[in-house]
Design a protein around this motif. Sequence first.
Motif, PDB file in Angstrom:
ATOM      1  N   GLY A 148      12.901 -28.921  -7.787  1.00 30.95           N
ATOM      2  CA  GLY A 148      13.786 -29.274  -6.690  1.00 30.95           C
ATOM      3  C   GLY A 148      15.111 -29.862  -7.097  1.00 30.95           C
ATOM      4  O   GLY A 148      15.938 -30.200  -6.238  1.00 30.95           O
ATOM      5  N   SER A 149      15.386 -29.989  -8.392  1.00 38.75           N
ATOM      6  CA  SER A 149      16.629 -30.635  -8.822  1.00 38.75           C
ATOM      7  C   SER A 149      17.853 -29.810  -8.437  1.00 38.75           C
ATOM      8  O   SER A 149      18.908 -30.367  -8.132  1.00 38.75           O
ATOM      9  CB  SER A 149      16.611 -30.877 -10.335  1.00 38.75           C
ATOM     10  OG  SER A 149      16.347 -29.678 -11.038  1.00 38.75           O
ATOM     11  N   ALA A 150      17.723 -28.490  -8.444  1.00 37.99           N
ATOM     12  CA  ALA A 150      18.867 -27.651  -8.096  1.00 37.99           C
ATOM     13  C   ALA A 150      19.240 -27.812  -6.629  1.00 37.99           C
ATOM     14  O   ALA A 150      20.421 -27.837  -6.272  1.00 37.99           O
ATOM     15  CB  ALA A 150      18.553 -26.193  -8.404  1.00 37.99           C
ATOM     16  N   ALA A 151      18.234 -27.924  -5.757  1.00 40.44           N
ATOM     17  CA  ALA A 151      18.511 -28.077  -4.329  1.00 40.44           C
ATOM     18  C   ALA A 151      19.247 -29.372  -4.037  1.00 40.44           C
ATOM     19  O   ALA A 151      19.957 -29.488  -3.030  1.00 40.44           O
ATOM     20  CB  ALA A 151      17.210 -28.023  -3.537  1.00 40.44           C
TER      21      ALA A 151
ATOM     22  N   SER B  29      25.140 -26.916  -2.335  1.00 39.21           N
ATOM     23  CA  SER B  29      25.302 -26.955  -0.885  1.00 39.21           C
ATOM     24  C   SER B  29      24.469 -25.852  -0.246  1.00 39.21           C
ATOM     25  O   SER B  29      23.969 -24.941  -0.921  1.00 39.21           O
ATOM     26  CB  SER B  29      26.777 -26.746  -0.523  1.00 39.21           C
ATOM     27  OG  SER B  29      27.180 -25.420  -0.858  1.00 39.21           O
ATOM     28  N   ASP B  30      24.317 -25.927   1.058  1.00 35.69           N
ATOM     29  CA  ASP B  30      23.570 -24.883   1.772  1.00 35.69           C
ATOM     30  C   ASP B  30      24.220 -23.519   1.555  1.00 35.69           C
ATOM     31  O   ASP B  30      23.515 -22.504   1.399  1.00 35.69           O
ATOM     32  CB  ASP B  30      23.522 -25.195   3.268  1.00 35.69           C
ATOM     33  CG  ASP B  30      22.656 -26.406   3.585  1.00 35.69           C
ATOM     34  OD1 ASP B  30      21.848 -26.793   2.718  1.00 35.69           O
ATOM     35  OD2 ASP B  30      22.790 -26.944   4.699  1.00 35.69           O
TER      36      ASP B  30
ATOM     37  N   LEU C  16      16.473 -21.606 -10.345  1.00 34.54           N
ATOM     38  CA  LEU C  16      17.493 -22.646 -10.313  1.00 34.54           C
ATOM     39  C   LEU C  16      17.029 -23.915 -11.024  1.00 34.54           C
ATOM     40  O   LEU C  16      17.799 -24.566 -11.730  1.00 34.54           O
ATOM     41  CB  LEU C  16      17.880 -22.961  -8.867  1.00 34.54           C
ATOM     42  CG  LEU C  16      18.652 -21.866  -8.121  1.00 34.54           C
ATOM     43  CD1 LEU C  16      18.916 -22.309  -6.683  1.00 34.54           C
ATOM     44  CD2 LEU C  16      19.957 -21.523  -8.820  1.00 34.54           C
ATOM     45  N   ASP C  17      15.769 -24.282 -10.854  1.00 37.13           N
ATOM     46  CA  ASP C  17      15.245 -25.451 -11.554  1.00 37.13           C
ATOM     47  C   ASP C  17      15.216 -25.211 -13.063  1.00 37.13           C
ATOM     48  O   ASP C  17      15.530 -26.100 -13.863  1.00 37.13           O
ATOM     49  CB  ASP C  17      13.848 -25.796 -11.051  1.00 37.13           C
ATOM     50  CG  ASP C  17      13.858 -26.386  -9.650  1.00 37.13           C
ATOM     51  OD1 ASP C  17      14.850 -27.048  -9.299  1.00 37.13           O
ATOM     52  OD2 ASP C  17      12.891 -26.174  -8.910  1.00 37.13           O
ATOM     53  N   ALA C  18      14.837 -24.001 -13.447  1.00 37.68           N
ATOM     54  CA  ALA C  18      14.833 -23.665 -14.871  1.00 37.68           C
ATOM     55  C   ALA C  18      16.251 -23.718 -15.438  1.00 37.68           C
ATOM     56  O   ALA C  18      16.465 -24.170 -16.576  1.00 37.68           O
ATOM     57  CB  ALA C  18      14.233 -22.284 -15.080  1.00 37.68           C
TER      58      ALA C  18
END
Length: 295
Positions: free
Chosen positions: A262-265, A269-270, A111-113
């Motif tokens: 951590g940018s994607a998190a 949403s959860d 996700l970060d990539a």
Amino acid sequence: MPYRYTSPDEDSGRWADFPARPGDIVISTRSKHGTTWTQMICALLAFQTPNLPAPLPELSPWLDWLVVPQDEVFARLEAQTHRRFIKTHTPLDGIPIHPESRYIVAARHPLDAAVSLYHQGQNLDRDRIRELTGAPEPDQGDDPTPRKPLREWLVHWTEEEAEPREWLDSLQGVMLHLNDAWGRREEPNLLLVHYADLAADLEGEMRRIATWLDIEVEEGRWPELVKAATFGEMKAKAERLTPDPAGVMKSRDAFFRRGTSGSAAELLSDEELAAYTKRVEEMAPEALLEWLHRP
């Protein structure tokens, strides 16, 4: 025979004609998974100085990128007398594996990539790429489709169905690349490197890579080598380190955008994160996912 991966600007078939040299280091990553970072570490270990003798893309060319003619890439590598370290975005099943070469696969939380890939897409000069690769111009009557906002694009990226061998930057393509490397992790000439480990303990990871490559570094040199591989130092030298020998980026400085995880998190949403987790659990073994997704 290796699988031949092709796209409008890449062709892994070039590897079939490339004369390998004992000790070659092949850096195989998906886009935005720490490719340039790994190349920089290899450069610092090979030359043992932050003052590299040439721009990083010249020292470590992207072998299967069609933007640069094959003859030019091969000639540049043939002329090198230092230990060669070569970039590719091709999975290992698409290149010949030589026992006397070393292969490094860098991984990152997908996700970060993907977030980095989105921003990278905005920084590319598509007209320049078409000019260099000979790709056809888009139909004049077609209006370009507006790009989705980042969060919407990222959710779509986690949900879309894609043929992994044709769309290597899709979620399926990323997991194909990493699954292949994970299955080879016990082979003595393969090393897995994680973006999160580089961020958490850069010196420790650089020492680990040096040991695996059988490269000895004088103890007094380590501080300056580690400093040169930090995000801030690399961003400050964007003109010499950005992988853009043919001028396809609008801004080389923008290539080094953030350098964190951590940018994607922060965006999803959860429920959306849970949906992503459910999808990748169908694509890879639990041990790989635990390694890949750790902080």
